[in-house]
Design a protein around this motif. Structure first.
Motif, short mmCIF file in Angstrom:
data_model
loop_
_atom_site.label_atom_id
_atom_site.label_comp_id
_atom_site.label_asym_id
_atom_site.label_seq_id
_atom_site.Cartn_x
_atom_site.Cartn_y
_atom_site.Cartn_z
N VAL A 213 8.75 0.87 38.01
CA VAL A 213 7.41 0.87 38.59
C VAL A 213 6.81 2.27 38.55
O VAL A 213 5.67 2.48 38.11
N PHE A 214 7.59 3.27 38.97
CA PHE A 214 7.07 4.64 38.99
C PHE A 214 6.84 5.16 37.57
O PHE A 214 5.91 5.93 37.33
N ARG A 219 2.57 6.82 33.85
CA ARG A 219 2.58 7.01 32.40
C ARG A 219 1.21 7.55 31.94
O ARG A 219 0.17 7.16 32.47
N PRO A 220 1.19 8.47 30.99
CA PRO A 220 -0.08 8.91 30.42
C PRO A 220 -0.79 7.74 29.74
O PRO A 220 -0.16 6.94 29.05
N MET A 221 -2.10 7.65 29.92
CA MET A 221 -2.87 6.51 29.41
C MET A 221 -3.63 6.83 28.12
O MET A 221 -4.26 5.94 27.54
N THR A 222 -3.56 8.05 27.65
CA THR A 222 -4.31 8.45 26.46
C THR A 222 -3.92 7.62 25.24
O THR A 222 -2.74 7.29 25.05
N PRO A 223 -4.89 7.28 24.38
CA PRO A 223 -4.58 6.57 23.13
C PRO A 223 -4.02 7.48 22.04
O PRO A 223 -3.75 7.02 20.94
N ALA A 224 -3.81 8.76 22.37
CA ALA A 224 -3.35 9.71 21.35
C ALA A 224 -2.03 9.29 20.73
O ALA A 224 -1.80 9.50 19.53
N GLU A 246 6.40 -7.07 35.91
CA GLU A 246 5.06 -7.65 35.80
C GLU A 246 4.50 -8.07 37.15
O GLU A 246 3.29 -8.00 37.39
N GLY A 247 5.36 -8.51 38.07
CA GLY A 247 4.88 -8.97 39.37
C GLY A 247 4.42 -7.87 40.31
O GLY A 247 3.88 -8.16 41.39
N TYR A 248 4.60 -6.61 39.91
CA TYR A 248 4.22 -5.49 40.78
C TYR A 248 2.76 -5.06 40.59
O TYR A 248 2.26 -4.26 41.37
N HIS A 249 2.10 -5.54 39.55
CA HIS A 249 0.68 -5.23 39.30
C HIS A 249 0.43 -3.72 39.33
O HIS A 249 -0.43 -3.21 40.04
N VAL A 250 1.22 -3.02 38.53
CA VAL A 250 1.20 -1.56 38.56
C VAL A 250 -0.14 -0.99 38.09
O VAL A 250 -0.65 -0.03 38.68
N ASP A 251 -0.74 -1.56 37.07
CA ASP A 251 -2.00 -1.02 36.57
C ASP A 251 -3.10 -1.09 37.60
O ASP A 251 -3.93 -0.18 37.73
N MET A 348 3.92 2.10 49.12
CA MET A 348 4.71 3.07 48.37
C MET A 348 3.97 3.61 47.15
O MET A 348 4.00 4.82 46.88
N MET A 349 3.33 2.78 46.37
CA MET A 349 2.65 3.28 45.18
C MET A 349 1.51 4.23 45.54
O MET A 349 1.29 5.24 44.87
N GLU A 350 0.80 3.93 46.62
CA GLU A 350 -0.29 4.81 47.04
C GLU A 350 0.26 6.13 47.56
O GLU A 350 -0.33 7.20 47.33
#
Length: 643
Positions: A213-214, A219-224, A246-251, A348-350
């Motif tokens: 999850v972390f 993760r870097p989101m750049t399309p580079a 998938e169930g954590y809805h990380v995005d 936790m994610m916040e």
């Protein structure tokens, strides 16, 4: 005792060099303002209003400018990969780190023209290595590398000896199979570690899941990465670990904007922006009692907290660990993390985003040697740092929950996994997977993977764990190891099993002396000395690095050798045998290679004569301190003490 004096002085100088200031908005966190007390500024703040800058702000450093002009990590790397030179430019080399690669030269090859090559490091959250990925790495290292692989101290493989012309093929192959090198290096969240033991109990399951999850959250989101290595196409397969969570809805959690300054106005990188972090950022996850991963060395350490029924309740969180330092720079130092507190699982994610934003906005971007979050935590103190985090978080961090005592386990040998399957921990000296004479570890791993299709986990101690082994295959796996010259665990010296060393020479550009190639000799010499003094049963956790940057986490060890010049080491003593909550202290500088026995015999003699019952070597050194050991050594008569 200059080293110890410097270590005390640097605490004052690092705090005095920084001023607390108010920023009107998160964007202003990089701008100078007048000093103000951090506690006053935080009180009643509806959004983050705290900033850390130097008293005399400077212009952006060259590296910070490079990040902002790189078009989110694409320029000038993309064009540099297609030049006729066998190397890339200095600017492209810096950007390449974010893609998982370092440019290196073999320092033992003399001549006018440098032998440029590239080291590539994978991203493997929780250390997981699927069988198909190992097959690919085995083939790539044989055909496009120097023929071996190296397990790192952060649970991932790295491959050496890749030529520039092969780099795109290697990286694209790794991406298409469902793995990645993204963020293995650079000023972003690095590979997320966890306890490598693949037990099926709820807390171990949660530790593995949340490490992924972390990894996804930061993760870097750049399309580079797709643009450069896949010509703008998407990988043939998603990274494998994303499917496990998938169930954590990380995005959704990543981009959730609470209006407190965490999310930046950057359409590409909502958490990192175009300047990313001030420096690398390391996260580790474990369960209560299991300190197999050096949890206190991370920027953020996370401990899973379950109730009696095995249900996840939340997490204990520690912050501000880090190993890197620089010789003769008293304002740089190794540091063990502080306990921040406890956070319920739903927050936790916040909370993690809030910690990252605190470092992103307030870490020292002017002095790179002081850019790690440990310096921010050290300068503010844990209470004021908690206040800073809470200003982003919007809630109070709860008190740290009591846990069982830490133990150090390397999880080597055969273990019952808990579901009818077994796992086997294979000790690998200093992480080097190679074939050399009758020792054919690399071939053995391929034979096992091909025959049994077994997935692996890389351990925090540079070793390998085979998971989900059918009990009927145990004898066959043991036989393969024997046939390929691999010692059974009972024949491995406990000193070697506990030891770690970084690669150092000949490829690391920072190495001041040997490490990986010297450590086996030092283990043998320490074994002889311990036996000579009749304390052969003592198990001392030793680590070695070729420079002070701390890649093998030497400052946590009971005994560490830190390269400080050609054929010499600093000696550090007094780390915890369970790697808990403290660093070692510097005992001696410039110990020559040949002086190991004369240096360590007095220390061991004092240990024999003055240790308490059941006291470990590291705890003894910590208790008596450097001055007492030095005084004893000055009057010690060689050969006069044995157990």
């Amino acid at each position: 005792h200059l080293l110890r004096q410097n270590q005390r002085k640097m605490k004052l100088s690092s705090a005095a060099a920084l001023a607390l200031v108010v920023a009107a908005s998160p964007a202003a966190a990089f701008a100078p303002h007048s000093p103000v007390d951090v506690r006053t500024a935080a009180a009643g703040s509806s959004s983050s209003q705290l900033s850390m800058v130097l008293e005399k702000p400077k212009k952006l450093s060259k590296l910070e400018i490079l990040k902002t002009t790189s078009d989110h990590l694409e320029v000038p790397l993309k064009e540099q990969l297609y030049t006729e030179e066998i190397n890339v430019s200095k600017d492209a080399m810096q950007i390449l780190k974010y893609h998982g690669s370092y440019m290196q030269t073999n320092r033992e090859i003399r001549g006018k023209n440098k032998d440029y090559q590239f080291m590539l490091r994978l991203k493997q959250p929780a250390g997981e290595l699927p069988a198909d990925l190992y097959r690919l790495l085995d083939d790539l290292s044989a055909n496009m590398g120097q023929g071996d692989l190296r397990a790192t101290t952060r649970q991932c493989f790295q491959m050496h000896g890749i030529r520039k012309g092969n780099l795109k093929t290697v990286i694209s192959s790794i991406m298409n199979i469902g793995s990645s090198t993204v963020g293995a290096c650079g000023d972003v969240s690095r590979n997320v570690m966890t306890t490598p033991a693949p037990f099926v109990t709820p807390e171990y399951k949660y530790a593995r899941e949340w490490s992924k999850v972390f990894a996804q959250l930061f993760r870097p989101m750049t399309p580079a990465f797709d643009n450069i290595w896949l010509d703008g196409e998407k990988p043939a397969n998603e990274v494998k670990w994303s499917k496990d969570i998938e169930g954590y809805h990380v995005d959704e959690a990543m981009t959730l904007d609470t209006g407190r300054g965490i999310i930046l106005p950057d359409s590409v990188e909502p958490l990192y922006g175009d300047r990313y972090l001030p420096r690398k950022f390391k996260i580790g996850v474990t369960v209560p009692g299991d300190n197999s991963l050096d949890i206190y060395t991370n920027d953020i350490g996370v401990v899973v907290i379950c109730n009696a029924a095995g249900e996840l309740e939340g997490f204990n969180v520690m912050v501000g660990g880090g190993m890197g330092r620089t010789h003769n720079k008293e304002n740089t130092f190794a540091r063990a993390a502080d306990h921040l507190g406890y956070v319920p699982k739903e927050d936790m994610m916040e909370l993690m985003k809030s910690i990252l934003a605190s470092q992103r906005d307030h870490g020292n971007r002017d002095v790179r040697a002081n850019a790690r979050m440990k310096y921010l935590v050290h300068t503010l103190g844990i209470d004021n740092f908690r206040t800073l985090v809470e200003s982003y978080f919007g809630k109070k961090v709860q008190p740290w929950r009591d846990m069982k005592e830490w133990k150090y386990m390397d999880w080597m040998g055969w273990w019952d996994q808990g579901d009818g399957k077994l796992f086997y921990g294979l000790h690998v000296d200093n992480g080097r997977v190679k074939d050399e004479g009758d020792f054919r570890l690399k071939t053995a791993l391929r034979v096992i993977v091909d025959k049994y299709n077994i997935d692996m986990i890389l351990s925090p101690t540079q070793s390998i764990i085979f998971r989900d082994v059918d009990p009927k295959d145990k004898d066959g796996i043991d036989a393969i190891f024997r046939e390929h010259g691999i010692k059974p665990l009972e024949e491995v010296d406990p000193l070697a099993r506990l030891a770690m060393a970084c690669p150092a020479l000949p490829l690391c550009g920072l190495a001041q002396t040997e490490a990986e190639r010297k450590m086996p000799e030092y283990i043998g010499r320490m074994r002889s000395l311990l036996d000579k003094m009749n304390i052969g049963d003592e198990e001392i956790l030793m680590r070695m690095t070729g420079c002070p940057n701390g890649c093998a986490r030497p400052y946590m060890a009971e005994l560490a050798f830190v390269g400080d010049g050609p054929k010499s080491y600093q000696i550090w003593l007094g780390g915890s045998s369970v790697l808990e909550g403290r660093t070692a202290f510097p005992y001696m500088a410039k110990m020559k290679w040949d002086d190991l026995e004369s240096t360590m015999e007095p220390v061991l003699a004092m240990f024999i004569q003055q240790k308490q019952e059941f006291e470990t070597f590291g705890d003894f050194c910590h208790r008596v301190g450097a001055d007492a050991i030095t005084g004893y050594a000055e009057t010690y008569a060689p050969g006069s003490v044995k157990a």
